[in-house]
Design an enzyme around this catalytic site. Structure first.
Site, PDB file in Angstrom:
ATOM      1  N   ARG A  70       0.845  -1.191   0.000  1.00 35.28           N
ATOM      2  CA  ARG A  70       0.000   0.000   0.000  1.00 35.28           C
ATOM      3  C   ARG A  70       0.885   1.248   0.000  1.00 35.28           C
ATOM      4  O   ARG A  70       1.996   1.228   0.504  1.00 35.28           O
ATOM      5  CB  ARG A  70      -0.923   0.033   1.216  1.00 35.28           C
ATOM      6  CG  ARG A  70      -2.107  -0.938   1.111  1.00 35.28           C
ATOM      7  CD  ARG A  70      -3.022  -0.829   2.314  1.00 35.28           C
ATOM      8  NE  ARG A  70      -2.367  -1.306   3.518  1.00 35.28           N
ATOM      9  CZ  ARG A  70      -1.817  -0.553   4.450  1.00 35.28           C
ATOM     10  NH1 ARG A  70      -1.851   0.766   4.350  1.00 35.28           N
ATOM     11  NH2 ARG A  70      -1.234  -1.102   5.498  1.00 35.28           N
ATOM     12  N   TYR A 198      -1.508  -3.492  -6.905  1.00 31.85           N
ATOM     13  CA  TYR A 198      -1.255  -4.264  -5.688  1.00 31.85           C
ATOM     14  C   TYR A 198      -2.380  -4.170  -4.652  1.00 31.85           C
ATOM     15  O   TYR A 198      -2.846  -3.074  -4.311  1.00 31.85           O
ATOM     16  CB  TYR A 198       0.048  -3.795  -5.024  1.00 31.85           C
ATOM     17  CG  TYR A 198       0.458  -4.747  -3.926  1.00 31.85           C
ATOM     18  CD1 TYR A 198       1.136  -5.921  -4.225  1.00 31.85           C
ATOM     19  CD2 TYR A 198       0.074  -4.510  -2.611  1.00 31.85           C
ATOM     20  CE1 TYR A 198       1.456  -6.820  -3.234  1.00 31.85           C
ATOM     21  CE2 TYR A 198       0.393  -5.412  -1.615  1.00 31.85           C
ATOM     22  CZ  TYR A 198       1.082  -6.567  -1.934  1.00 31.85           C
ATOM     23  OH  TYR A 198       1.384  -7.468  -0.959  1.00 31.85           O
ATOM     24  N   GLY A 199      -2.738  -5.300  -4.095  1.00 32.31           N
ATOM     25  CA  GLY A 199      -3.577  -5.426  -2.897  1.00 32.31           C
ATOM     26  C   GLY A 199      -4.486  -4.268  -2.573  1.00 32.31           C
ATOM     27  O   GLY A 199      -5.353  -3.876  -3.369  1.00 32.31           O
ATOM     28  N   GLY A 200      -4.253  -3.711  -1.403  1.00 32.94           N
ATOM     29  CA  GLY A 200      -5.103  -2.645  -0.886  1.00 32.94           C
ATOM     30  C   GLY A 200      -5.220  -1.427  -1.799  1.00 32.94           C
ATOM     31  O   GLY A 200      -6.163  -0.648  -1.687  1.00 32.94           O
ATOM     32  N   LYS A 207      -9.722  -2.377   1.378  1.00 31.63           N
ATOM     33  CA  LYS A 207      -9.453  -1.237   2.264  1.00 31.63           C
ATOM     34  C   LYS A 207     -10.190   0.021   1.812  1.00 31.63           C
ATOM     35  O   LYS A 207     -10.694   0.779   2.637  1.00 31.63           O
ATOM     36  CB  LYS A 207      -7.943  -0.985   2.358  1.00 31.63           C
ATOM     37  CG  LYS A 207      -7.180  -2.165   2.973  1.00 31.63           C
ATOM     38  CD  LYS A 207      -7.653  -2.442   4.353  1.00 31.63           C
ATOM     39  CE  LYS A 207      -7.236  -3.719   5.023  1.00 31.63           C
ATOM     40  NZ  LYS A 207      -5.887  -4.170   5.033  1.00 31.63           N
ATOM     41  N   HIS A 227     -10.792  -2.497  11.181  1.00 29.12           N
ATOM     42  CA  HIS A 227      -9.688  -3.348  10.711  1.00 29.12           C
ATOM     43  C   HIS A 227      -9.493  -4.468  11.741  1.00 29.12           C
ATOM     44  O   HIS A 227      -8.524  -4.477  12.494  1.00 29.12           O
ATOM     45  CB  HIS A 227      -8.430  -2.480  10.589  1.00 29.12           C
ATOM     46  CG  HIS A 227      -7.287  -3.126   9.872  1.00 29.12           C
ATOM     47  ND1 HIS A 227      -5.981  -2.732  10.042  1.00 29.12           N
ATOM     48  CD2 HIS A 227      -7.240  -4.135   8.960  1.00 29.12           C
ATOM     49  CE1 HIS A 227      -5.180  -3.456   9.276  1.00 29.12           C
ATOM     50  NE2 HIS A 227      -5.922  -4.324   8.614  1.00 29.12           N
ATOM     51  N   SER A 249      -1.564  -3.637  10.324  1.00 34.26           N
ATOM     52  CA  SER A 249      -1.182  -4.502   9.209  1.00 34.26           C
ATOM     53  C   SER A 249       0.055  -5.327   9.565  1.00 34.26           C
ATOM     54  O   SER A 249       1.008  -4.803  10.136  1.00 34.26           O
ATOM     55  CB  SER A 249      -0.889  -3.647   7.977  1.00 34.26           C
ATOM     56  OG  SER A 249      -2.044  -2.912   7.651  1.00 34.26           O
ATOM     57  N   ALA A 250      -0.011  -6.596   9.198  1.00 37.35           N
ATOM     58  CA  ALA A 250       1.094  -7.541   9.449  1.00 37.35           C
ATOM     59  C   ALA A 250       1.442  -7.649  10.939  1.00 37.35           C
ATOM     60  O   ALA A 250       2.607  -7.787  11.306  1.00 37.35           O
ATOM     61  CB  ALA A 250       2.319  -7.197   8.610  1.00 37.35           C
ATOM     62  N   CYS A 251       0.434  -7.579  11.797  1.00 31.45           N
ATOM     63  CA  CYS A 251       0.644  -7.727  13.240  1.00 31.45           C
ATOM     64  C   CYS A 251      -0.140  -8.897  13.832  1.00 31.45           C
ATOM     65  O   CYS A 251      -0.408  -8.931  15.036  1.00 31.45           O
ATOM     66  CB  CYS A 251       0.309  -6.433  13.959  1.00 31.45           C
ATOM     67  SG  CYS A 251       1.515  -5.142  13.626  1.00 31.45           S
ATOM     68  N   GLY A 252      -0.573  -9.838  12.996  1.00 27.27           N
ATOM     69  CA  GLY A 252      -1.054 -11.090  13.547  1.00 27.27           C
ATOM     70  C   GLY A 252      -2.547 -11.379  13.456  1.00 27.27           C
ATOM     71  O   GLY A 252      -3.013 -12.321  14.097  1.00 27.27           O
ATOM     72  N   ASP A 276      -9.534  -9.823   8.579  1.00 26.00           N
ATOM     73  CA  ASP A 276      -8.997  -8.471   8.325  1.00 26.00           C
ATOM     74  C   ASP A 276      -9.990  -7.338   8.598  1.00 26.00           C
ATOM     75  O   ASP A 276      -9.580  -6.282   9.047  1.00 26.00           O
ATOM     76  CB  ASP A 276      -8.521  -8.380   6.866  1.00 26.00           C
ATOM     77  CG  ASP A 276      -7.555  -7.233   6.624  1.00 26.00           C
ATOM     78  OD1 ASP A 276      -6.587  -7.089   7.394  1.00 26.00           O
ATOM     79  OD2 ASP A 276      -7.777  -6.461   5.668  1.00 26.00           O
ATOM     80  N   ASN A 363       6.328  -8.539   2.086  1.00 27.64           N
ATOM     81  CA  ASN A 363       4.871  -8.333   2.009  1.00 27.64           C
ATOM     82  C   ASN A 363       4.259  -9.215   0.923  1.00 27.64           C
ATOM     83  O   ASN A 363       3.241  -8.874   0.330  1.00 27.64           O
ATOM     84  CB  ASN A 363       4.576  -6.850   1.740  1.00 27.64           C
ATOM     85  CG  ASN A 363       3.101  -6.506   1.949  1.00 27.64           C
ATOM     86  OD1 ASN A 363       2.445  -7.062   2.833  1.00 27.64           O
ATOM     87  ND2 ASN A 363       2.568  -5.588   1.139  1.00 27.64           N
ATOM     88  N   ARG A 365       2.048 -12.137  -0.584  1.00 27.66           N
ATOM     89  CA  ARG A 365       0.694 -12.460  -0.097  1.00 27.66           C
ATOM     90  C   ARG A 365       0.129 -13.691  -0.789  1.00 27.66           C
ATOM     91  O   ARG A 365       0.522 -14.029  -1.902  1.00 27.66           O
ATOM     92  CB  ARG A 365      -0.243 -11.278  -0.390  1.00 27.66           C
ATOM     93  CG  ARG A 365       0.153  -9.973   0.302  1.00 27.66           C
ATOM     94  CD  ARG A 365      -0.593  -9.786   1.584  1.00 27.66           C
ATOM     95  NE  ARG A 365      -0.044  -8.708   2.406  1.00 27.66           N
ATOM     96  CZ  ARG A 365      -0.593  -8.322   3.551  1.00 27.66           C
ATOM     97  NH1 ARG A 365      -1.705  -8.901   3.994  1.00 27.66           N
ATOM     98  NH2 ARG A 365      -0.046  -7.378   4.282  1.00 27.66           N
ATOM     99  N   ARG A 396       2.393  -4.019  17.845  1.00 30.01           N
ATOM    100  CA  ARG A 396       3.689  -4.703  17.848  1.00 30.01           C
ATOM    101  C   ARG A 396       4.627  -3.806  18.631  1.00 30.01           C
ATOM    102  O   ARG A 396       5.100  -2.795  18.125  1.00 30.01           O
ATOM    103  CB  ARG A 396       4.119  -4.849  16.385  1.00 30.01           C
ATOM    104  CG  ARG A 396       5.341  -5.679  16.112  1.00 30.01           C
ATOM    105  CD  ARG A 396       5.649  -5.631  14.615  1.00 30.01           C
ATOM    106  NE  ARG A 396       4.886  -6.607  13.854  1.00 30.01           N
ATOM    107  CZ  ARG A 396       5.270  -7.859  13.595  1.00 30.01           C
ATOM    108  NH1 ARG A 396       6.442  -8.274  14.038  1.00 30.01           N
ATOM    109  NH2 ARG A 396       4.515  -8.665  12.896  1.00 30.01           N
ATOM    110  N   GLY A 490      -0.257 -20.300  18.327  1.00 32.02           N
ATOM    111  CA  GLY A 490      -1.263 -21.138  18.997  1.00 32.02           C
ATOM    112  C   GLY A 490      -1.353 -20.855  20.497  1.00 32.02           C
ATOM    113  O   GLY A 490      -2.437 -20.931  21.094  1.00 32.02           O
TER     114      GLY A 490
END
Ligand code: GTP
Ligand code: SPV
Ligand code: MN
Length: 580
Positions: A70, A198-200, A207, A227, A249-252, A276, A363, A365, A396, A490
């Site tokens: 993004r 790309y993506g978003g 988004k 989000h 984003s990208a935090c799990g 998401d 990044n 995907r 994070r 887990g």
């Protein structure tokens, strides 16, 4: 094909005369259409066919190397009044924005096919779902929209019945970073995106629509577009609690949404509703309910393996589009921490040389339909969604933020959400690892002024006394050697269990200045390799460090000036006093 809806027909006609495509393809969303597009892209080189014996119906797409995330600095909210967009957004006057981007669209689809993509965000029969139409010249976008949304004839039928929809015009142009813009016009329910595939930036249902435009609509209509992942946690007695969790984003989010309970937690099951985006509304009883507007996942590939996320690992072995991963000699996809195989080709298609960096882009995907997910919840299709027991914010943070804590009230929870900070990741262009404020994980996605957004969040406690409890988690605390203190993945179920115990009033808290922390005896550490000292560190609050943090939160909130809600200021003052 055409449409009975005049407003749609007129907009398509206008877009055709502006962009001058060679062909027009109305997408019906059928499997035949998907297969046809895949075949065409294999011919054109847009897709590379992967090893079909081991990865049936899986393909690799390589983005232009300048177009892999993004672009927040090129993303604009265009409202008549600059203050309505707020300091959290880039702003441009709508008339100027149209002028600027329309110039790029002029003749942009010459020699190309224009795809008309009707889509529905949310279960097709849900009163909480909303529709849109994306016009695009990218077959890759169409294939992704097919996997990620309810796309095609059924959506078109709903649009024709309802008469309203979000308009999204997209062209990849020449993929020139200097001619790349993502514009949102909330008053017109319109998105114009140029110069990225790309993506978003390009899958406009995600988004651009389901967060930026929808958050603005939600403010007018009294709901929330967030989000957030949505996950169901079933206990050994068969009772399920649903949680909605907002991590940047990208935090799990994807990982938590597909969590597999460790062996030490027999009888527990986890169900994925969404990974998401969540649309939240109050029902007649004042309970907060959530639907997932999406129907598939656009997930981070690196780090996915049998240990971290077996559900995702298995899910992406068939009918998956990979974007920007590497390849093995057997023509299988490869990424960092896959733990199987060796790369011979990097994400750019060059032969792989380790010192020059990762084989898969950080990044990179996968795109896959939710129906591939072994833990997909049946209730993901429920028109009224699921009742949310807890809202969980997270970030994070190497230091400071404890493993988990609970807000004392809805208002306090909104302050916790507004104060979220997180290290930046590869999901957006720019520096990685810099701590920045990312309120409610919505910094890149809130379609209006955050001050008004917090006011909207606060308004829910006036409408219901039956709201979810609010929590904050941090899986990413590190020791001085840079190792994670908490095993994560887990094992995060242990923390979710505490959250559910709190919702059920089964356990108490250790009251601190920032909120209620677990007493360490209430976190199940059975079979967990963690020392009591480390657990204590994860479950403690250092007031002196937090004083610096709230000074920084205070400065941030002040940047919203007079628009900042009084109730949020009041909560902030309470927190300041608790820490003094
Ligand atoms: P977006 O799709 O960008 O919104 O990201 P997301 O929030 O869904 O993040 P995702 O679950 O894909 O995780 C991003 C990265 O964080 C991956 O590399 C994961 O391996 C890593 N990660 C996820 N959960 C944990 C965890 O509990 N602990 C640690 N240490 N890493 C995690
Ligand atoms: C994110 O960045 O939060 C994503 C990926 O989920 S994108 O679709 O590019 O926004
Ligand atoms: Mn996301």
């Amino acid at each position: 094909m055409t449409t009975s809806l005049t407003s749609l027909k007129d907009w398509i006609d206008k877009s055709v005369s502006q962009t001058l495509p060679e062909n027009i393809h109305w997408c019906d969303g059928s499997e035949e259409e998907y297969n046809y597009l895949i075949k065409e892209m294999n011919k054109s080189g847009d897709l590379h066919e992967l090893n079909q014996d081991n990865y049936p119906d899986c393909y690799l797409h390589r983005s232009d190397p300048s177009d892999v995330a993004r672009v927040e600095h090129l993303t604009f909210i265009c409202t008549k009044n600059e203050d309505d967009a707020g300091p959290n957004n880039n702003w441009m006057m709508p008339s100027k924005a149209h002028q600027k981007i329309d110039r790029l669209f002029d003749g942009a689809m010459r020699g190309r096919t224009m795809y008309v993509v009707p889509y529905c965000m949310g279960p097709i029969d849900s009163p909480h779902a909303r529709c849109g139409v994306e016009i695009t010249d990218s077959a890759y976008v169409v294939a992704n929209m097919k996997l990620m949304t309810r796309m095609g004839s059924k959506a078109l039928k709903r649009i024709e019945k309802e008469g309203n929809f979000v308009k999204g015009l997209h062209s990849t142009g020449q993929l020139d970073p200097n001619n790349r813009l993502i514009m949102h016009f909330p008053d017109e329910l319109m998105i114009k995106s140029f110069g990225s595939g790309y993506g978003g930036n390009a899958l406009l249902g995600k988004k651009c629509h389901a967060l930026r435009i929808a958050s603005w609509q939600a403010k007018q209509e009294g709901w929330l577009a967030e989000h957030m992942l949505i996950v169901g946690i079933e206990n050994p007695q068969g009772e399920t609690h649903y949680l909605a969790c907002a991590f940047p984003s990208a935090c799990g989010k994807t990982n938590l949404a597909m969590l597999i309970p460790p062996k030490s937690q027999p009888g527990w099951k986890v169900w994925t509703l969404g990974d998401d985006i969540a649309w939240l509304h109050l029902d007649k009883n004042g309970q907060m309910r959530a639907i997932n507007p999406e129907a598939g996942y656009f997930g981070v590939v690196p780090g996915t393996n049998e240990k971290t996320n077996k559900n995702a690992f298995d899910m992406i072995k068939n009918k998956t589009i990979y974007t920007n991963v590497g390849l093995t000699k057997d023509n299988e996809p490869w990424w960092e921490d896959k733990d199987i195989g060796e790369p011979v080709t990097d994400w750019r298609g060059n032969s792989f040389e380790a010192p020059k960096g990762p084989a898969a882009h950080p990044n990179s995907r996968f795109t896959v339909s939710a129906t591939n997910n072994p833990s997909y919840s049946k209730l993901a299709e429920a028109p009224d969604g699921v009742v949310i027991s807890a809202i969980v914010f997270g970030g994070r943070r190497k230091t400071l933020a404890p493993l988990v804590y609970e807000a004392n009230s809805w208002e306090h929870g909104v302050l916790i959400g507004a104060g979220v900070a997180s290290e930046t990741t590869a999901a957006a262009a720019g520096e990685v690892g810099v701590v920045r404020r990312d309120p409610m994980a919505m910094k890149p996605f809130c379609g209006y002024n955050f001050a008004d957004y917090w006011d909207h969040w606060l308004s829910f406690s006036k409408k219901s006394n039956n709201l979810p409890k609010i929590f904050h988690v941090n899986w990413f605390r590190q020791n001085e050697a840079g190792e994670f203190l908490w095993p994560g993945f887990g094992e995060n179920l242990r923390v979710l269990r505490w959250i559910i115990d709190r919702c059920e009033n089964n356990v108490g808290t250790n009251e601190t200045a920032i909120g209620g922390l677990p007493n360490s005896k209430d976190i199940d550490t059975n079979d967990l390799d963690i020392s009591p000292e480390v657990l204590k560190e994860l479950l403690s609050v250092e007031n002196s460090e937090w004083r610096d943090e709230i000074n920084s939160i205070g400065e941030y909130l002040e940047s919203y000036g007079d628009r900042l809600p009084a109730a949020l200021k009041k909560e902030f003052t309470k927190l300041e006093m608790a820490l003094s």
